[in-house]
Design an enzyme around this catalytic site. Structure first.
Site, PDB file in Angstrom:
ATOM      1  N   HIS A  78      39.961  45.973  45.047  1.00 25.27           N
ATOM      2  CA  HIS A  78      39.197  46.043  46.286  1.00 25.27           C
ATOM      3  C   HIS A  78      39.597  44.895  47.211  1.00 25.27           C
ATOM      4  O   HIS A  78      40.125  43.877  46.771  1.00 25.27           O
ATOM      5  CB  HIS A  78      37.704  45.997  45.980  1.00 25.27           C
ATOM      6  CG  HIS A  78      37.188  47.274  45.386  1.00 25.27           C
ATOM      7  ND1 HIS A  78      35.860  47.491  45.161  1.00 25.27           N
ATOM      8  CD2 HIS A  78      37.824  48.394  44.972  1.00 25.27           C
ATOM      9  CE1 HIS A  78      35.691  48.692  44.641  1.00 25.27           C
ATOM     10  NE2 HIS A  78      36.879  49.253  44.515  1.00 25.27           N
ATOM     11  N   GLU A  80      37.798  42.711  48.765  1.00 25.25           N
ATOM     12  CA  GLU A  80      37.113  41.463  48.443  1.00 25.25           C
ATOM     13  C   GLU A  80      37.817  40.757  47.283  1.00 25.25           C
ATOM     14  O   GLU A  80      38.001  39.539  47.300  1.00 25.25           O
ATOM     15  CB  GLU A  80      35.651  41.727  48.036  1.00 25.25           C
ATOM     16  CG  GLU A  80      34.854  42.487  49.074  1.00 25.25           C
ATOM     17  CD  GLU A  80      34.824  43.989  48.847  1.00 25.25           C
ATOM     18  OE1 GLU A  80      33.750  44.577  49.047  1.00 25.25           O
ATOM     19  OE2 GLU A  80      35.862  44.586  48.487  1.00 25.25           O
ATOM     20  N   CYS A 106      30.927  46.463  46.107  1.00 21.83           N
ATOM     21  CA  CYS A 106      30.507  47.137  44.883  1.00 21.83           C
ATOM     22  C   CYS A 106      29.996  46.097  43.888  1.00 21.83           C
ATOM     23  O   CYS A 106      30.068  44.892  44.149  1.00 21.83           O
ATOM     24  CB  CYS A 106      31.681  47.919  44.279  1.00 21.83           C
ATOM     25  SG  CYS A 106      32.936  46.859  43.502  1.00 21.83           S
ATOM     26  N   CYS A 109      32.742  43.539  42.741  1.00 24.45           N
ATOM     27  CA  CYS A 109      33.005  42.549  43.789  1.00 24.45           C
ATOM     28  C   CYS A 109      31.822  41.604  43.949  1.00 24.45           C
ATOM     29  O   CYS A 109      32.002  40.403  44.174  1.00 24.45           O
ATOM     30  CB  CYS A 109      33.332  43.240  45.106  1.00 24.45           C
ATOM     31  SG  CYS A 109      34.924  44.098  45.081  1.00 24.45           S
TER      32      CYS A 109
END
Length: 149
Positions: A78, A80, A106, A109
């Site tokens: 992801h 992040e 999510c 993260c």
């Protein structure tokens, strides 16, 4: 002269960062900022040197996995995660920073955000993961939707 606010400025940059994404489902960009200075950026895509979803196909689509579930079954990281890893790789201290991101984080993260010492998350779009919201709240992370983009 109409200058954008700092939040708008950084959120606009996350949109540009997201254009580098190689994910077939969702283009996400992230920016780590402290004292109005960009520390690191990231977008969602495969690990360095590995094949990207836009070249190889989407594992999650092939397996019929809905958005917001089983994030570990994906070849990509992801945005992040990539922003945090990029900072670590280059020895950049991100403790006390703000994360600007095109979508709400999510759960995976969220855990990384907490352990990295990030103190605020400003996001533009929703992501279907209520557990991440709960975890960030428990950790005292300021989670703010940005609706002016």
């Amino acid at each position: 002269m109409n200058r954008p606010s700092w939040d708008r400025y950084f959120m606009e940059i996350t949109r540009v960062v997201a254009t580098r994404s190689t994910c077939l489902r969702r283009q996400v960009g992230a920016l780590l900022v402290r004292d109005k200075r960009i520390l690191s950026s990231g977008y969602n895509g495969a690990p360095r040197g590995l094949g990207h979803c836009h070249d190889l196909g989407c594992l999650r689509k092939e397996m019929g996995i809905p958005s917001g579930q089983r994030q570990e079954l994906c070849r990509g990281l992801h945005a992040e995660q990539n922003a945090i890893v990029h900072a670590a790789y280059h020895g950049i201290n991100i403790a006390g920073s703000t994360l600007y991101v095109t979508h709400r984080p999510c759960i995976t993260c969220a855990k990384m955000i907490i352990n990295a010492g990030i103190i605020k998350v400003i996001f533009a779009g929703e992501y279907p993961d209520q557990l991440s919201v709960d975890l960030l709240a428990q950790a005292g992370i300021d989670l703010q939707p940005f609706s002016n983009l």
